[in-house]
Structure formats: structure tokens, C-alpha cells
Design an enzyme around this catalytic site. Structure first.
Site, PDB file in Angstrom:
ATOM      1  N   SER A   1     -43.563 -66.770 -22.289  1.00 44.26           N
ATOM      2  CA  SER A   1     -43.546 -65.873 -21.130  1.00 44.26           C
ATOM      3  C   SER A   1     -44.412 -66.344 -19.966  1.00 44.26           C
ATOM      4  O   SER A   1     -44.292 -65.808 -18.861  1.00 44.26           O
ATOM      5  CB  SER A   1     -44.004 -64.468 -21.533  1.00 44.26           C
ATOM      6  OG  SER A   1     -43.023 -63.854 -22.312  1.00 44.26           O
TER       7      SER A   1
ATOM      8  N   LYS B   1     -42.735 -67.234 -16.830  1.00 43.08           N
ATOM      9  CA  LYS B   1     -42.288 -66.247 -15.843  1.00 43.08           C
ATOM     10  C   LYS B   1     -43.062 -66.381 -14.532  1.00 43.08           C
ATOM     11  O   LYS B   1     -42.549 -66.038 -13.467  1.00 43.08           O
ATOM     12  CB  LYS B   1     -42.442 -64.838 -16.424  1.00 43.08           C
ATOM     13  CG  LYS B   1     -41.485 -64.572 -17.588  1.00 43.08           C
ATOM     14  CD  LYS B   1     -41.824 -63.313 -18.389  1.00 43.08           C
ATOM     15  CE  LYS B   1     -40.897 -63.180 -19.592  1.00 43.08           C
ATOM     16  NZ  LYS B   1     -41.304 -62.084 -20.506  1.00 43.08           N
TER      17      LYS B   1
ATOM     18  N   TYR C   1     -48.080 -57.855 -21.353  1.00 45.06           N
ATOM     19  CA  TYR C   1     -47.254 -56.833 -22.004  1.00 45.06           C
ATOM     20  C   TYR C   1     -47.959 -55.477 -21.927  1.00 45.06           C
ATOM     21  O   TYR C   1     -48.509 -55.134 -20.877  1.00 45.06           O
ATOM     22  CB  TYR C   1     -46.959 -57.219 -23.465  1.00 45.06           C
ATOM     23  CG  TYR C   1     -46.426 -58.619 -23.608  1.00 45.06           C
ATOM     24  CD1 TYR C   1     -45.164 -58.976 -23.125  1.00 45.06           C
ATOM     25  CD2 TYR C   1     -47.201 -59.610 -24.205  1.00 45.06           C
ATOM     26  CE1 TYR C   1     -44.690 -60.278 -23.250  1.00 45.06           C
ATOM     27  CE2 TYR C   1     -46.728 -60.908 -24.336  1.00 45.06           C
ATOM     28  CZ  TYR C   1     -45.467 -61.226 -23.850  1.00 45.06           C
ATOM     29  OH  TYR C   1     -45.007 -62.504 -23.969  1.00 45.06           O
TER      30      TYR C   1
ATOM     31  N   TYR D   1     -33.092 -68.447 -18.935  1.00 42.54           N
ATOM     32  CA  TYR D   1     -34.265 -67.733 -19.432  1.00 42.54           C
ATOM     33  C   TYR D   1     -34.819 -68.368 -20.714  1.00 42.54           C
ATOM     34  O   TYR D   1     -36.017 -68.626 -20.835  1.00 42.54           O
ATOM     35  CB  TYR D   1     -33.914 -66.260 -19.657  1.00 42.54           C
ATOM     36  CG  TYR D   1     -35.035 -65.488 -20.270  1.00 42.54           C
ATOM     37  CD1 TYR D   1     -36.201 -65.237 -19.550  1.00 42.54           C
ATOM     38  CD2 TYR D   1     -34.971 -65.038 -21.580  1.00 42.54           C
ATOM     39  CE1 TYR D   1     -37.258 -64.549 -20.114  1.00 42.54           C
ATOM     40  CE2 TYR D   1     -36.018 -64.350 -22.154  1.00 42.54           C
ATOM     41  CZ  TYR D   1     -37.163 -64.106 -21.419  1.00 42.54           C
ATOM     42  OH  TYR D   1     -38.215 -63.436 -21.992  1.00 42.54           O
TER      43      TYR D   1
ATOM     44  N   VAL E   1     -45.860 -65.534 -26.164  1.00 44.05           N
ATOM     45  CA  VAL E   1     -45.918 -65.394 -27.619  1.00 44.05           C
ATOM     46  C   VAL E   1     -46.143 -66.725 -28.344  1.00 44.05           C
ATOM     47  O   VAL E   1     -46.291 -66.751 -29.563  1.00 44.05           O
ATOM     48  CB  VAL E   1     -44.662 -64.709 -28.220  1.00 44.05           C
ATOM     49  CG1 VAL E   1     -44.580 -63.265 -27.790  1.00 44.05           C
ATOM     50  CG2 VAL E   1     -43.403 -65.471 -27.871  1.00 44.05           C
TER      51      VAL E   1
END
Lengths: 317, 317, 317, 317
Positions: free
Chosen positions: B71, B74, B250, B198, B268
Site C-alpha cells: 500500500s 499508493k 488504515y 493496482y 502489509v
């Protein structure tokens, strides 16, 4: 980045902002759930900037007109609650942004009566319960007001009794939240007593100048001017600031961080208390609210001020 | 507050932290939804600190071992998407923290297919759709990888093809989110193509050192070292940092702000990229995750580092 | 299909069921939120079958032992509320199953304080508010009890004062629901007064025999035996039955319809009132509850009885 | 109660209703998510009543014009799925009403991919997955169509290919639901294959007369006329009827039970199949829908028919 800036330049900026805000025709909508807030003049605007190293507050507009601080009081209640029970507080209230309004009760139900953070209403109601513990509600109210008076060094500060009475009468949703938490075991005192504290703290009236004084300890690592004992440790000041950043503007906290970039707490009375860590406390007030319940033009004022000077914590200009 | 600190002192601190982390027995749990992540050694730990004004990266532990950035990608996808479509991006994705995991799909349904922010999965899928627009998925993947290589000044960086293949196979929930957004009109490209982007960006492998290099532009107001053109404007750097602060971890973003107080993005794979605005970029990596999906010990490392030095944006020590 | 059946055969079936239930070792769990319910003997079981055309009630087991009817009282409160305000009731409460427990407060929030149906708690609280209108709570309680006494032709029926007192003390969640609806404008009376009605109606104690008598008007198109005036029109009886079918067993209403196929209302005291339209009213009572809050073995008894005889409304055997 | 009624009287009632419906000016809105449904004439209305003991179907209006049965097909898919896997089906789909639309995905998320019942879309998608097991989608589609043809004793019945193609193209939300369930392990086949089945079954075209024939086995305890083998056992017929009662009309199932009182299943094509257990199957069709997605005037027709004759399962007139 130039964070150093003279009082004279700050005054110019404050004046310019005040003038610009005066010319805005779209001013938001005053909170109308109680008559005392509904009747406040939409044209009011005040700003106060208080650098950490000085006693001289830069003000402009209606900076000496008292207004209802409402949810900004949660900052002071949190300060007191942490003083009273320390980190054990966090077993009863979380530290995460909440995604209101969708979640107001939903999330409380999902998380078994533990509010997401101390700045949403159920969180602040838990703070009130913590403050009441082993003393009546009146004593707790006195302590919150007393802290504000001491921080602002101003004994004239008052709770607006009419606002408090109206809040008590119309607070059905908060009552529901409180009873729900009581049912889940996360409220210990009598619900009406706890709500009395909550509604009274919201009804404290302060001017921009007073509020800038009262909040400055968060910009100065907990230190008070005049050699007094610090209110909180530097670490605690940082943590309260962090909560203001992630949770301070209802469901527009992310937006405020994105556009402005300093910790801040708003209230439906139209005030916003902002903290520029190590630099200054800032208060802007303008009664008209946007759709998320934050002052439309006080937010605008912060945006102009903070970006002009480069006060975002997220990086140099 | 002492934000000035010598490279030598930084090295000592990094070494101390690495030693302390090595001694921890509770190390969290590796992500196990794909075999490539599940097999990573829990004892790995690396840290890299890259001050803004230097080319010399302070490293310790496994700082040169590549890991799956997941992530954290991103951040780079957001940078590219903003470059491509500017502020119009915000009509398709919000800027508010999300209250995951409760809301993952709930909130998307409630908000008619507009994800709360670009760092939750549906938000990042929208970014992928933006990046694909008018070119195939492969071109978009190439651009994201290319940006990372350019920022890190390292052409050796690669996408881990095994990870990407596994992600494609197991990504049912992301597929559901993507189809849901497509049904709501917030995804324009072919769903499988968008997901390909993605999943591939998540599979970029970097070492702590590379990632610290790649992320440093956010600490330096968008400037790159070596006189190259800035990647983003100072304002955009600040805004990306703001989003990392409010939404980067998160459903533990508030907690990270509270305990550590700098913008950061986790993945993660166990990595965390942190930004100390105006000062340094920092990466820590340790594969074991906590219950919220963030690296247990990389978070700990950040806590020790940032608090030792006083690098919180929320105030002086 | 054989719906005709002799009293003698009914008695045999009732006896057989009672015997079989006595041998069951898994008996569920008594409601334990108040001591009065928690102390009821798990081995109690009673059944009463009252055909529409006779005065003779077939009973077996503890059919003459009074138990707390709890939510079954909502059937009688609904009957009274419809008598009082007619179809205007439906502007304040819906007629759809609710999907509890997930939605208890969620859905109330989503639907702006209008409960999904009159048999979930917030719906019954609205009924209580309707019944109190223009008279004190005591008068409304008297009317509900009075209706039950008249229907059962038994003046000895009483409200269990201890149960009512305990309910009042522990009813935090219902209090929350009530305050929430008050805040949304769907509760007009004083919240505590309204809750007093609700908690007292839940505390009415009846035996299986009494309850079968009290509920029989729903099986007989509203007609009472002995030539008295009908309680409700045939249409209203059908409609109340329809609500019992779709909403009568909390979040297991679909299951009850599926397995058993008659309108029925359960209570956490372990009782279930079932209606076989045109044929009979049936009550079974066994205090142990299943995970959804319905009596485990009273449900079983219904399943055996109704399927043996072929009393499902959903079709011939 | 008079449930006996001559064909002549039924014909009169059907004609009267048809005439009355023709005069209605408020006719609802056709489903417009695909052009094939959007172009159907709002003035169409047909009704068919088929008593259990006869071959003669009472019809009026456009009772022989085929329309898209849409969700009514779920009744036949359920029948087949139960035939295929029996009660094990219930480990993959529930039997409770759902409270749509609020819960469409929410509830699926909350309940870990197990749909609340077989009549909401995700439930029907699970049925399709069950039917596909160990055979391609085309075979499963053939079986569903084949069942309908056999039940209606009419080989001319067809799937409307244009409708099916349009459904495939616009079915993003169902695709999202399917991928979500796949991610949760409750879909085993290829998602596109499963959806192909689902979209094709929805595209079966039948007239009122054909549909009344096809559904009659549910009114006759599973028996088919003409001495053929029963389709389902009496118990299974009852249970399917029970599900139609509690879950057959989307989020207006409670309302339909309340106003009309027979098991029924609606579709967005404007058709409603109703079952009067032991008496008759009834179909009404009128393309305009109400806000909940059920035919406005077909519902009205049922209300008039069933109440005139006293066919509610909830009690005598």
C-alpha cells in the site's frame, strides 16, 4: 519556509483577512437547534493570533465579542480528564477519526459503547463522566470553567445560562447516546448529571482573544507564560494536538488537514481554535456554518492566514 | 526541541533501535493471504533515514533487502494521478479518514461509490483507473514503476511478478469493490485492467534505502536533490503529507498520529514510509503485522526514533 | 390436509409433545438481564391449545403457571393502539421486518426515528407513546392490562411488580432508543413515562391457558366467544396476524415461517403465542432461549404440533 | 370465509379488476436500467387465475402477452437448487427477510458473504452457483428454462436474448456482490459463468397464463395436474411459500403480507406470482413499478382480488 514573522506583519495579515471576510456574501448558516445560537449575527467575524513567546495578542474584527465555544470545550475537558485519570482514559474512548455523521450511533453500537475519539459527542460525554467521578456535576463544571479561566488568566469568563438551559432541553440525541453507553457499561454516573456537565461546558462563552489565551499551552509544549507550572507535559500537548488534527473538525478533519494543515478544533458556535506547534495559537470566529457543521468563513480565514505565512505542519513553502 | 542532529548521532540511534527490535519476541504475524508474503522471515528488520539536505542515507539492519511495498505504492500512484488530472481527482475520491474496517464496503455504498480517501483500497483503485485513462494498463504500470525509479535514482527496482500473479488470483474483495464502483459510475476502464495496475503497483519491491530515496521529495517540499525539476509543488507535497497523516495507517491512523506524530504510509509487506517535513524521510521495515495490518515493530521503531529526536510535527519536546 | 381434529386427539398430541420436551437435555438459556427472569426453572414447559369454536382449552404440562409475557404484550398494545388511532399509526411505525440485531439502532438512525415495525422494541415504545397520549402512563398501563383481562375473561391477571421494577432499572438500551426517537420527533410524551408503560406491559404475567384465551380473537377474525362485541374487525385481525408472521420472532421470523408456518409472537420470558387463522390459538412456554432470543423448546413444540396436524398457512400436507 | 368460488364469478372479478386498472392514471414507472424493459408499454395489464383443481385458467387483459419474469425466476431456481442439494443449501444462504435496500452489501459484509435469503440478488446468485456446480452455465440455464417449460406444459417459452445481453452489460452491482461472495468463499464457480446463469434466468419471458401454470405446483402441495410426478414434496412447497411471504417483495414484503396476505414473488418486469395455498395460483402483470421496485398496479390488482374473495392466509373475512 519563513515561520518568523513580526507582530506588525501579523497585524496586517489579520486586518486584510478581516476585510476580505467582511466582503463575502456567502456566509453559511447559523446553528438553529437552539434560539441562542440561531440569533447570532452572521456578519460577526473575529480573529486573534497569539504567538508563544509574547503576551501581546494580535486581534482584528470582533475579537473581543464572546461567543459560545461549544465543541471547542472538548479540548479543555480532555486536558482535565487526562490530568485526572491519565492513560487509563483510553480504555473508555478511542483515538481514531470517526467518519461522522454516518456512524454516529452505528459505530458506537458496532464498537460496544466505546466512542471512536474524545471529540465526537459520545466521546465528550465519556469525558464528562470521567470528570464527574466522585463529585457532583456542579463541581466538574466548575473545574472546566476554572481551567479555562486560569489558562486565559481571566476570571470574568462565564457559562451562558440560557444556552445551557436550551441545550438541556433539546439534547435528545446526546441523551440517546449517553443512555446507550450507560447500557453498554461505559457511563457510570447518572446520565442526566453527566449531560449537565457536557451541556454546560459547551455553553462557556469566550472571545477570540480569551480562547487564544486559553489554548496557547498546546502551542508551547504545555508551558504557560509568566513562569506558572506547565499545564501538561510536552508529550501530552503533542498528543492532544494530534487528536485535534485527526478528529477536530467532525467529518471534515481530513479536509482541514489537507487544506490548512494545523491541529484545530471547531464548534457549532462558529469558532475554531488552531494550534501552530511551537509558534502560536490562533482563533477565528464567524457564526455561519458549512454543511459539515464547521464555520465556513473561520475556516477560510485559517486557510488564508496559515498558507500566507506557511504555518502548515506538513512542510515548508 | 532539537531538530538538528548529526549523521553520526542518527546512525547511533538507528543502530540502537535495530538492536532493540532484534530482541523483541512478540513480532506480529506476516500477511498470509498470498504465499509470497507469508514466507517472509519475521526476524527481518531494516531502517533507513535520509535527511533532506544530504545524499547520505543512514541505514541499519536489513535496509538493503527488497520487500513488497504494497500500500505504500499508493503514495506514488497519488502523486502521478494528481500530476495527470490535478484537483479534478477530488470529485472521484474523498479526503477523509474512513473508519475501516467496519466501513470498507458499507461506506462506499453509503457514499455512492466515492471512496473516502485515496489510501483505502477502493480509493487506490480509482487512482489506477485515472492512471490508465487513454492508455493500456501496462503503460500505467510502467509509469508508476518509472516514477519510483526516477525518484530513487535507481533503475534496478522491479515489480515482483510472483507477488503480482498471486494478488491477481486472490483479490476477490478488491474485485468486488471495483465492480461496485463501476456500477456506480466511478470506474471507467475495464475492471480487470484497472485491477492489473493496482495489483502490480502493490508488487513493486524496494529496500528501505530505495524507498527512503523515493519518498524524500515529500519531506523537501517536492524538491529533488541534484538540481532536477521538482516532482510536485510545495503545496502538493504538504497535501499528500496531510493525507498520509489522517489516512495513512488504515484504521490506526489516529493512533499513529497520537503516538508518533508524523505523516506516514504503511503496507502489509511490513514497511512504513514516514515523512518529517523539512527534515528527512524515514523507512522502517519488519514483516510482522499487528491486528490492524500495520507492522508491529516498524511502528515501534518509528515511535522510538521520532520521539527520541523530537520529530513530531505536533510540538517541541 | 386435515384441519379438523378432535379435542381428544389434540390432547394426545399435547401430552406427547410435553413428554418429549421433558426429555430434552439441551434446553437453551434463560434471559438473565434481570434476576426475576434468570431464576425461572429451565425445566418448566406448558402448552395450551384453544380451538376457535369451543370454550374448552386443551392443556398439558405447566400450562397454568404464570410467566412473564414480555414481548408478546406488543400484540395487545398494537391492538389497542390501532383502536385508538387507526391507520394513522403507520405514519409513526413501519410494517417491514427489521433484520435485527444488526440494525437495532442503525436502522432507526437510517430511517429517521421511524421503527421498522411495531414488534421491535422501538416500535413498541412508539405504541406506548400512542397509548399514553392525553392520559398518564398509569391509565395506559391499566388499559393494556384491562384488555388482556377482558380477552382472557380473567380478572386475576396481574403485572409482576418486581419484574417491572427490574426492567425500569436495566432498560438502558431501550432508554437510548426512546431518547433517540424523541430527538427525531417520533416520541411525544415524557420518555420515562413512556418507558414506564412499556416496561409494565412486558411484566404482565399469564399462564399458557390465559394467554391462549387472550389471543384467540386473532384466530377468530376478531370475534370473541359468548356473543360479546368483536375486539377488532376481521381485516384488522388478518393484518395483525400478518405482522406476527413477518416480524413476530425477532431476527428469526423468517425461520419460524419456514419451519412452522403460522403467525406467532415470542417473548424473552420463553412464551410463544401462535395463531392458526380460523382454527385455534396456541401457546407454548419453556424458559430457555436460543441465540436469537426465542424459546428453544417452545419453538420445537410448535414445530411438532403444527406439522403433525398440518396447520401451516402455507399449504396442505 | 368463502374460499369456494365459481369460475364464472372469478372471471367477473378478473374483468372488473382489469377494467378498473385500465382507468388508473398513476401507473408507476417502468424499470429503465436496460432499454428492453424501459420500452414496455405502461398501459399493459394482464391477470391469470388458475385454481388447483382445474385446467381452465381464468384470464383477462394482456394475459397472453409475454413479459420478462425477472426476479420471479428465483422461485424456480430455488426449486431446482433444493432438488439438487436439499437442505444443505441453507448453509450458504439464509431464510430471513433482509431490510433492503439499506443492507444490500452492508448485510452481506456483516454476515460474511452469506445472503439473508434466496430472493435477494446475492441469494439468487448463490442459487445459480449451486445449479452450475459440475456442469457449464449453459446446462444450468437449460435446466431452469426446462423446469419452467415442463411446469407450464409449454415448450414455446423462451429466454429473451436481448434482455439477457443487456443484463450482462449493466449488471455491475450484481457483479460486485458476486465477487464479494467469491472472496468470502461462498461462490465456487467462475463469477462470470455464475452471473450468466443468473442474468439468463431473469430474462425468461412468460405470459401471465404461462406463469400461473408454472407456479401452480406451489398452491397444490407440489402436485402437478395430469398425474405427473410431484415436483416437490408438500413440505417443500410450504417452505417455498413461506419464503415468498417473508422475502418475496424486496423491502415491501411486510407490506404485501399486511395488505394482501398471500405468498408472492415480484419482478422488476412488473409481474407478480401469488400463491393461494390449496386454492389457486394467480399472476398479475403491469409494467409500472412503485418506489420499492414492485409493480404498482399488479399489487393493486392482487389487493382487490384477494380481499374480494377472502383469500388471505391470515384469516377468514
Amino acid at each position: 519556509m519563513t515561520r518568523k514573522i513580526t507582530p506588525k506583519r501579523l497585524q496586517e495579515i489579520a486586518d486584510e483577512i478581516t476585510e476580505r471576510i467582511a466582503g463575502e456574501s456567502e456566509r453559511g448558516v447559523v446553528a438553529d437547534y437552539i434560539p441562542e445560537l440561531a440569533k447570532v449575527d452572521l456578519n460577526r467575524f473575529g480573529i486573534a493570533i497569539l504567538p508563544v513567546e509574547t503576551e501581546e495578542c494580535i486581534v482584528a474584527g470582533d475579537a473581543d465579542v464572546p461567543f459560545s465555544i461549544q465543541s471547542i470545550s472538548k479540548v479543555f475537558a480532555l486536558t482535565l480528564a487526562l490530568e485526572k485519570v491519565g492513560a487509563t482514559l483510553w480504555s473508555r474512548v478511542g483515538r481514531e477519526p470517526s467518519g461522522d455523521p454516518f456512524n454516529s450511533i452505528v459505530q458506537l453500537e458496532y464498537e460496544k459503547g466505546i466512542p471512536r475519539n474524545p471529540f465526537i459527542n459520545p466521546g465528550a460525554i465519556v469525558l464528562a463522566d470521567v470528570l464527574m467521578d466522585n463529585q457532583g456535576p456542579d463541581k466538574a463544571i466548575e473545574q472546566i470553567l476554572g481551567l479555562c479561566q486560569r489558562l486565559a488568566n481571566d476570571q470574568s469568563m462565564r457559562i451562558d445560562g440560557d444556552v445551557a438551559a436550551s441545550e438541556m432541553k433539546t439534547g435528545g440525541r446526546n441523551r440517546a447516546l449517553a443512555h446507550f453507553m450507560a447500557a453498554e457499561g461505559n457511563l457510570r454516573g447518572d446520565v442526566e448529571d453527566v449531560l449537565k456537565i457536557y451541556f454546560h461546558q459547551c455553553s462557556i462563552a469566550m472571545s477570540c482573544r480569551q480562547l487564544a489565551m486559553a489554548g496557547r499551552f498546546l502551542a508551547s509544549a504545555g508551558h504557560l507564560s509568566g513562569g506558572e507550572d506547565p499545564t501538561v507535559t510536552p508529550e501530552r500537548a503533542r498528543r492532544i494536538n494530534a487528536l485535534m488534527m485527526t478528529c477536530g473538525q467532525y467529518d471534515a478533519s481530513g479536509e482541514f488537514a489537507f487544506r490548512i494543515g494545523i491541529p484545530a478544533k471547531s464548534g457549532v458556535g462558529g469558532g475554531i481554535l488552531g494550534i501552530v506547534p511551537g509558534i502560536a495559537s490562533v482563533v477565528a470566529w464567524c457564526p455561519g456554518l458549512d454543511a459539515k457543521g464547521n464555520s465556513l468563513l473561520a475556516t477560510r480565514a485559517f486557510e488564508e492566514l496559515v498558507r500566507t505565512i506557511g504555518w502548515s505542519v506538513f512542510g515548508p513553502i
